[in-house]
Write a protein that holds these residues in place. Sequence first.
Motif, PDB file in Angstrom:
ATOM      1  N   MET A  61     -40.546  36.415  -3.794  1.00  0.00           N
ATOM      2  CA  MET A  61     -40.380  36.553  -2.347  1.00  0.00           C
ATOM      3  C   MET A  61     -39.944  37.957  -1.980  1.00  0.00           C
ATOM      4  O   MET A  61     -39.136  38.571  -2.673  1.00  0.00           O
ATOM      5  CB  MET A  61     -39.349  35.532  -1.856  1.00  0.00           C
ATOM      6  CG  MET A  61     -39.204  35.494  -0.356  1.00  0.00           C
ATOM      7  SD  MET A  61     -38.213  34.098   0.192  1.00  0.00           S
ATOM      8  CE  MET A  61     -39.469  32.856   0.428  1.00  0.00           C
ATOM      9  N   PRO A  64     -31.013  27.233  17.067  1.00  0.00           N
ATOM     10  CA  PRO A  64     -31.000  25.765  17.049  1.00  0.00           C
ATOM     11  C   PRO A  64     -30.420  25.173  15.752  1.00  0.00           C
ATOM     12  O   PRO A  64     -29.880  24.087  15.773  1.00  0.00           O
ATOM     13  CB  PRO A  64     -32.481  25.409  17.168  1.00  0.00           C
ATOM     14  CG  PRO A  64     -33.201  26.587  16.571  1.00  0.00           C
ATOM     15  CD  PRO A  64     -32.351  27.775  16.900  1.00  0.00           C
ATOM     16  N   ASP A  65     -30.541  25.902  14.639  1.00  0.00           N
ATOM     17  CA  ASP A  65     -30.131  25.286  13.378  1.00  0.00           C
ATOM     18  C   ASP A  65     -28.693  25.660  13.029  1.00  0.00           C
ATOM     19  O   ASP A  65     -28.120  26.577  13.611  1.00  0.00           O
ATOM     20  CB  ASP A  65     -31.077  25.739  12.252  1.00  0.00           C
ATOM     21  CG  ASP A  65     -32.501  25.290  12.515  1.00  0.00           C
ATOM     22  OD1 ASP A  65     -32.662  24.208  13.117  1.00  0.00           O
ATOM     23  OD2 ASP A  65     -33.443  26.019  12.155  1.00  0.00           O
ATOM     24  N   TYR A 122     -37.153  38.556   3.653  1.00  0.00           N
ATOM     25  CA  TYR A 122     -36.779  37.185   4.022  1.00  0.00           C
ATOM     26  C   TYR A 122     -35.436  36.798   3.415  1.00  0.00           C
ATOM     27  O   TYR A 122     -34.736  35.954   3.925  1.00  0.00           O
ATOM     28  CB  TYR A 122     -37.837  36.185   3.543  1.00  0.00           C
ATOM     29  CG  TYR A 122     -39.220  36.464   4.074  1.00  0.00           C
ATOM     30  CD1 TYR A 122     -39.472  36.418   5.448  1.00  0.00           C
ATOM     31  CD2 TYR A 122     -40.268  36.780   3.210  1.00  0.00           C
ATOM     32  CE1 TYR A 122     -40.735  36.685   5.948  1.00  0.00           C
ATOM     33  CE2 TYR A 122     -41.533  37.046   3.705  1.00  0.00           C
ATOM     34  CZ  TYR A 122     -41.770  37.003   5.062  1.00  0.00           C
ATOM     35  OH  TYR A 122     -43.011  37.267   5.549  1.00  0.00           O
ATOM     36  N   ILE A 143     -27.597  27.249  10.580  1.00  0.00           N
ATOM     37  CA  ILE A 143     -27.473  28.617  10.091  1.00  0.00           C
ATOM     38  C   ILE A 143     -27.360  29.604  11.267  1.00  0.00           C
ATOM     39  O   ILE A 143     -26.855  30.703  11.099  1.00  0.00           O
ATOM     40  CB  ILE A 143     -28.692  28.961   9.172  1.00  0.00           C
ATOM     41  CG1 ILE A 143     -28.457  30.233   8.375  1.00  0.00           C
ATOM     42  CG2 ILE A 143     -29.979  29.080   9.971  1.00  0.00           C
ATOM     43  CD1 ILE A 143     -27.530  30.067   7.214  1.00  0.00           C
ATOM     44  N   ASN A 144     -27.807  29.204  12.428  1.00  0.00           N
ATOM     45  CA  ASN A 144     -27.733  30.071  13.604  1.00  0.00           C
ATOM     46  C   ASN A 144     -26.415  29.913  14.366  1.00  0.00           C
ATOM     47  O   ASN A 144     -26.228  30.498  15.422  1.00  0.00           O
ATOM     48  CB  ASN A 144     -28.881  29.772  14.584  1.00  0.00           C
ATOM     49  CG  ASN A 144     -30.234  29.814  13.918  1.00  0.00           C
ATOM     50  OD1 ASN A 144     -30.920  28.807  13.854  1.00  0.00           O
ATOM     51  ND2 ASN A 144     -30.611  30.970  13.405  1.00  0.00           N
ATOM     52  N   ASN A 146     -31.206  35.909   5.513  1.00  0.00           N
ATOM     53  CA  ASN A 146     -30.603  34.634   5.134  1.00  0.00           C
ATOM     54  C   ASN A 146     -29.251  34.864   4.457  1.00  0.00           C
ATOM     55  O   ASN A 146     -28.270  34.179   4.723  1.00  0.00           O
ATOM     56  CB  ASN A 146     -31.554  33.885   4.202  1.00  0.00           C
ATOM     57  CG  ASN A 146     -31.146  32.445   4.012  1.00  0.00           C
ATOM     58  OD1 ASN A 146     -30.903  31.743   4.988  1.00  0.00           O
ATOM     59  ND2 ASN A 146     -31.043  32.012   2.774  1.00  0.00           N
ATOM     60  N   LEU A 173     -39.179  29.530   2.258  1.00  0.00           N
ATOM     61  CA  LEU A 173     -38.615  29.824   3.562  1.00  0.00           C
ATOM     62  C   LEU A 173     -37.923  28.555   4.003  1.00  0.00           C
ATOM     63  O   LEU A 173     -38.428  27.459   3.763  1.00  0.00           O
ATOM     64  CB  LEU A 173     -39.733  30.212   4.539  1.00  0.00           C
ATOM     65  CG  LEU A 173     -40.449  31.521   4.186  1.00  0.00           C
ATOM     66  CD1 LEU A 173     -41.655  31.719   5.074  1.00  0.00           C
ATOM     67  CD2 LEU A 173     -39.495  32.707   4.319  1.00  0.00           C
ATOM     68  N   ASN A 174     -36.752  28.701   4.621  1.00  0.00           N
ATOM     69  CA  ASN A 174     -36.027  27.461   4.896  1.00  0.00           C
ATOM     70  C   ASN A 174     -36.304  26.874   6.266  1.00  0.00           C
ATOM     71  O   ASN A 174     -35.626  25.947   6.697  1.00  0.00           O
ATOM     72  CB  ASN A 174     -34.524  27.620   4.635  1.00  0.00           C
ATOM     73  CG  ASN A 174     -33.911  28.707   5.474  1.00  0.00           C
ATOM     74  OD1 ASN A 174     -34.440  29.041   6.522  1.00  0.00           O
ATOM     75  ND2 ASN A 174     -32.799  29.265   5.027  1.00  0.00           N
ATOM     76  N   GLY A 175     -37.302  27.400   6.945  1.00  0.00           N
ATOM     77  CA  GLY A 175     -37.716  26.781   8.208  1.00  0.00           C
ATOM     78  C   GLY A 175     -36.951  27.287   9.415  1.00  0.00           C
ATOM     79  O   GLY A 175     -37.310  26.997  10.539  1.00  0.00           O
ATOM     80  N   SER A 176     -35.919  28.066   9.171  1.00  0.00           N
ATOM     81  CA  SER A 176     -35.153  28.604  10.297  1.00  0.00           C
ATOM     82  C   SER A 176     -35.489  30.078  10.473  1.00  0.00           C
ATOM     83  O   SER A 176     -36.072  30.709   9.594  1.00  0.00           O
ATOM     84  CB  SER A 176     -33.651  28.476  10.024  1.00  0.00           C
ATOM     85  OG  SER A 176     -33.311  27.150   9.785  1.00  0.00           O
ATOM     86  N   SER A 177     -35.087  30.586  11.593  1.00  0.00           N
ATOM     87  CA  SER A 177     -35.255  32.023  11.798  1.00  0.00           C
ATOM     88  C   SER A 177     -34.105  32.498  12.673  1.00  0.00           C
ATOM     89  O   SER A 177     -33.411  31.693  13.299  1.00  0.00           O
ATOM     90  CB  SER A 177     -36.585  32.314  12.481  1.00  0.00           C
ATOM     91  OG  SER A 177     -36.571  31.790  13.792  1.00  0.00           O
ATOM     92  N   LEU A 186     -26.550  35.887   6.939  1.00  0.00           N
ATOM     93  CA  LEU A 186     -26.035  34.743   7.701  1.00  0.00           C
ATOM     94  C   LEU A 186     -25.113  33.885   6.845  1.00  0.00           C
ATOM     95  O   LEU A 186     -24.129  33.336   7.342  1.00  0.00           O
ATOM     96  CB  LEU A 186     -27.192  33.897   8.244  1.00  0.00           C
ATOM     97  CG  LEU A 186     -28.023  34.559   9.352  1.00  0.00           C
ATOM     98  CD1 LEU A 186     -29.173  33.662   9.783  1.00  0.00           C
ATOM     99  CD2 LEU A 186     -27.140  34.884  10.559  1.00  0.00           C
TER     100      LEU A 186
END
Lengths: 1053, 520
Positions: B41, B258-259, B45, B261-262, B49, A683-687, B52
């Motif tokens: 996995m 916040p990141d 999940y 990727i968002n 990802n 999991l890359n720690g983001s959501s 995005l």
Amino acid sequence: MNIKVTVFMKKKIKQFMMLLILMVCITPILKAQELSIKGKVTDSQSGDPLPGVNIVVKGTTIGTATNANGKYTLSVPQSADSLVYSYIGYARKVIAINGRSVINMKLQPASIQSKGVVVTAFGIKRNSRNLGYSVQTVSGNKLSKVPSSNLGADLEGKVAGVQISTTSSGVAGASRVVIRGNSSISGNNQPLYVVDGVPINDNTYNAASQWGGYDFGDGLNGLNPQNIQSISVLTGASATALYGSSAANGVVLITTKKGRHNKRIGVTFNSNVQFNTPAIYPKFQNTYGHGSEGKVPTTLSNVIANGAGSWGPKMQGQQVLFWNGKTRAMTPQPNNVKNFYRTGSDLNNNIALSGGTKNSTYRLDISQENNQGITPATSFKVNNFNLRVTSKLSDHLSADAKVNYIKTEGKNRPELSDNPGNPALDWSAMPRDIVTSNLLPVTDSQGKARDFSNDIFRINPYWGLYKNTETDYKDRLIGYAKLTYNFTPWLSIFGRAGTDYYTFNINQLQATNTPYYLPGSLNKQDIVQRDNNYDLILTADHKLGANFSNHLILGLHRENQSTTTMQWYASNFAIPNFNDVSNAATKAPSDSKIQKVINSAFGSYQIGYKDFAFLEVTGRNDWSSTLPLKNDSYFYPSVSGSFIFTDALHIKSKILNFGKIRASWAEVGNDTQPYMLGVQYALNGSSQAGQLLGNMTTGTIPPTDLKPERKKSIEFGADLDFFQNRIGLKMTYYKNNTTNQILQTSIDPSTGFGSAMVNAGNIQNKGFDATLQLTPIIQTGNFNWDMTVNFNKNVNKVISLYPGITQYTIAPTRAFATIVARPGETYGDIIGYGYKRDPQGQIIFDSQGYPEASSKLENLGHYPASWTGGITNDFSYKQFTLSALISISQGGSIYSLTQDEMNLFGTSVQSLKGRAAWYKHSGGYVGNGVVNEGSASNPKYVKNTKATDPQQYWNAMFNRGIVEPFIYSASYIKLQEVSLTYTLPHRFISALQPLSISGASISLVGRNLLFLENHLPNADPSAYAYNNGNGQGFSYGALPSTRTYGFDVNIKF
Amino acid sequence: MRLLKKNIYIAAILLSVMVVASSCTKNFSEINTNPTAVTSMNTKYLLPNTELHIAGTRYETWRMDLIYLDEWSQQLAGTGWGADRYQYSDSYSSAYWNTAYDNYVKPLQNIIHILRADSAANTNKLAVAKIWRAFVFQRITDVWGDVPYTQAGKGLWTHDYKPTFNTQKSIYMSIINQLEEANKMFNPNQPTYGKADLMFQGDITKWKKFDNSLLMNAGLRLSKVDPTLAEKVVKKAYQNGVMTSNNDIAYIAHPGGPDGINKSGIGQVFQDFGVTGHDFRCSNTLINRLVKFHDPRLFIYSGVYTDKGQNVTPSKPDSMMGLRNGLTSADLTNLNTYKYAQPNRDIMVTYSAPTIFVSYAEVCFDEAEAAHRGWIQGSADTYYNNGIQAAMKQLTLYNSTKAVISDNAISSYEQDPYVDLNSTSTYDSNPKDPVLDKIITQKWLACFLNGYEAYDNWRRTGYPMLTPGASQGQTNGQIPRRVRYPEELQTLNQTNYQQAVSDLNGGDLMTSRVWWDVKK
């Protein structure tokens, strides 16, 4: 901070001057009572008298020589305690006078080659005459006189067959040490470093890439050169077979000093002060100033929009608008880059206490280094504490233990390569009429960057150092405990546990309002590195009858490595310039743990016949956790032999007095990195929208059936001494092939992966090493001259890669060229677009007058040197010793993207051509070549006469990505080290008896003083790189290398 | 004798220790297992990802969408980028190649690989992955032409490290086939991704509409090279049911943090580096059309900012200026580029700007084109006006307060002679097909900052009519027709690369044309 340093330095200089005055003044007025000693000197083997033997009172110039009958008489001061006997071809002998008036002396014939013992695998001492492979030794005092911040760099030019380069990182950077050529395509090519028998960790963390980064140094930074007794370099695979996988690229064995039996505490104080100035930086033009197309824009926003580059008008003092809104005279600022740098300083203080009783010894070394870099605000500090204790616990049992604590602190290391915080990168674009001091302060009243340009990738050069601050701390413990049990004088076993453990804390900041990342970010990393080594080794050294000697080693070894990293990446600071994770809107924590275990069992057996013929076999089996279970065990052997033919054939020649030939064959196996065998997800720690995000983290396709890598080598050599040891020559021919390489080969990314791990490839290195030791003139009483020359020629060939893969990418550069390995060619080829040429080889220009790029990528050179060498001269006259080291590297190429960019930005000397004519409308830059006036299918080439705007010409060159004109020869010759030492005469020492000083010397030292050959127009060809990886041969934004000069004071109590 | 005994004893100990040591390999597989990763996995999940990433990160969005395609389609003009002067940069080409295959194709292939194991229950999920795969490959092949397709993204399983290139023709046939297949796979009785599907939250109806809209778009892409097939595909897609409102828009919302990727990839380019850093202006090709058409989107799409980032947008539309494409550094020396419009920093290029893959507006314009060609029933004009309305209304996705356009403004826009499909006035001079010119120009306007679609439509139809910039570059001053292959393919996948190049008429040049872009 700076003030304190200056005061400290002043104090040092003052102390030094006082000492100097004392020495000069007191020496002549010393007087002492004298006594007379006589005796006879003979050859210990034949008993013949030796005429012309030098006899000197130790520590003085008082001396005489024996007469034709080997007899001598000498008046010595009463304070004299020992005599030194020296004679060409014989071992030097020092003997205490002990009040005697008659001293007869027998001297032992010596050989340069058989001189001394060498330290080999596991710290086991061996007589070098017995070895069937080459080991080269550098004594500690050759390293400590002119120290740099990296021990690897200190070895440059001192060992044959070892190519050393350093990085252009400003202060305390890493070194790259490659023994006998690059042999691993994608793996590490650097040797294993072993301190007192225990391997240390030489990792580099977060090394700079083509996109930027820092140089945090390697495992050699912080080691104290004053504490080193000697360094042995095991260049051949036979020597390294016993060290196993990690030693496939050779071993550097470092032996530290230990205490000696002494009635009182021996104290040595050493102080070394060095100053650094920039040695080599780019050649800038100083004719044209800021602006574009020969003009300065008239509005401020246009001045700034065209602020990167020096394509403006001739600087003739005319009033023009500058980036800071001021109108002033446009004048050249030839020193604006130089003014940015400061004189760096590097202070090393070391105090060593040593002593011991009959049964135990101790040595305590405390040292401190304070290195202030040439880039503003950069510093590197080291505190090194080393305690070594040995003790004989009983008749059979002895113990040896060491604790070495090293604390290092780096501050504001410069950003490197393509990061706009790299000041050297900013210089390449900065106009030639900018006054350096005008760039300060870095920010305006609103905290925004004050920039000469709105090009966010070429910014105020102070930003990276003053705003994007960096700190790193390393707390390191290297140590071991060893227990030895001696069954008999010839049979013993020891067990040892050693560790290299450290925590490394790195903080990198991109401040709020950093032009290339306005929100600001913080990258914090805590690394914990553990390298634990355990071994249990039995040694037997036994004579069988009168003729046969036997030497046996059996051992077990376990190596346990782990690296854990906790990282916080935080960005978007809420409160500007409050640089803490808590203040960041975005926080990304991540952790990793990498671990590896290797178990080994090994043995070596050597049989010797009559002390002139030796045969040794070794074998080792490793079990590595990184390989698939069914292939995780691998065995590899070696055989070596030596034959001292001068002894065997009783050759007694005045010309050749010692001769040995040797040969070896060896194989070394190698494993790989942990976790390469399967697919990994994380999991890359983001959501987002409450959904956790995960991905496959494997970027390299795992192998299907991985086998260990193999390196096979053969070597032949001879060690010869001529003219009663006045000439010593060691020569070795070697050839090694590394096959079955564990290779992360680049693959077409359309597979979904950038690389695949395979067993493939064969790299061959063959070459020749030689070391020549010379005493060019016969020693007279006072003058002595020794010379050492070493040489290595290496021919590297990539024989094969993975079937069907025609190229392995070693490293991409930031732009236009790639460093690759291609079958049939040399490892480290530089690939890029050349010029397009007509059948006659003329460069083809297009109708606009710009050069055309070749239709295919071309091989434009390769980076490894074809031969390297070093010449050391040591002269001594009375109390003075002068040493000078010249290091040489010939062949190889470097691609300078810096030059390409400086031409693009019009800051280089090369960018001047054609400018005056173009602005006067009387011509321009005319490329030397042809233009096609026919058609594509039916070309007609005529001479190119089209005059171009030089600014557009270099722009086209850059945009077409033509690499060819920016390839330079990497050959160089440099005066690398010079030291002039004055040793205090004994008389003076005696006069200082109340201070109980037993010896003292002072030296003037210099490093990197002069280039006798250099082709690279803007950087040091021996320190151009931004990391110490396999991808070398390209220079981009290199910080200036430094020229060092200073002095060294050594006092023994 | 005693000594011998002792030695034997020692040898025995040593030997046994050695045996023990060598057998100490039992925990090796445990040691060699990464404690901070897992070996498999759940796709719940992996899918969000991947979605995005397909929306584009700063890296490849900047290089392919903005620098190449938006400048070539003249939505944007560059103040520094060589691409606007028709210069080629390998690093931009490889940025998209590497990212598209690594971050889009591989994860989709991986999801398909995982889901196939239990395909009945995974039918909806598998269909989603297939649709994404078709979408992604249409973009990839449109950029370069022939590209690896069948073998692509499968290196982990096939160990084929040199994937063969499929012809663009076969890729299109397969995309069409896959989209039709996926459409049939949806089954309301089987589980969906639910909220892990960041785009449609597992809404099967929306997925089917997206699928058909993609199919129609793919069909239209073939209008020049194979009109018969194009018609067939478009008809089928239309019958199956395409998007019907702005509720159906295929897009990813970005919370803006916040990141990274968002955040919107485009937003990051414009915000991370501030006003001085991005080097883009709105092209005068765009601004002139917005101004001359009296387009209510003018101040939503664009604004004027000083080099300090201050908003100095004039209130009068006539005062808005776009920058010419292809200006040289000589042209730029005394040009204040801050006078020219930039994408609106508060609406279009924020961190939270949505990434629209296919909008309902685009679908309407596709329908208008199809109706105009007589391939589907209905009036081109109606579809066209629906498209205009949808394009105006969809802007609230960017900003629900600042980007609101009233119905009145829209209807008066629809009556502008340059807009009105029934008017004979055209902005472009003497277009061959004035109606198609208007339809595609509106689509081009609706696709602002979606260079992929805007550029493809221009290549296919020639609309809007673009005048090349002044620079000669490497194309003799012509607007490029494709992107060159990344250089490293010359060595990493030599044979297949050479095959692909030899299939291109003109070789691996920016002026060579892809299969569907036949010269007409």
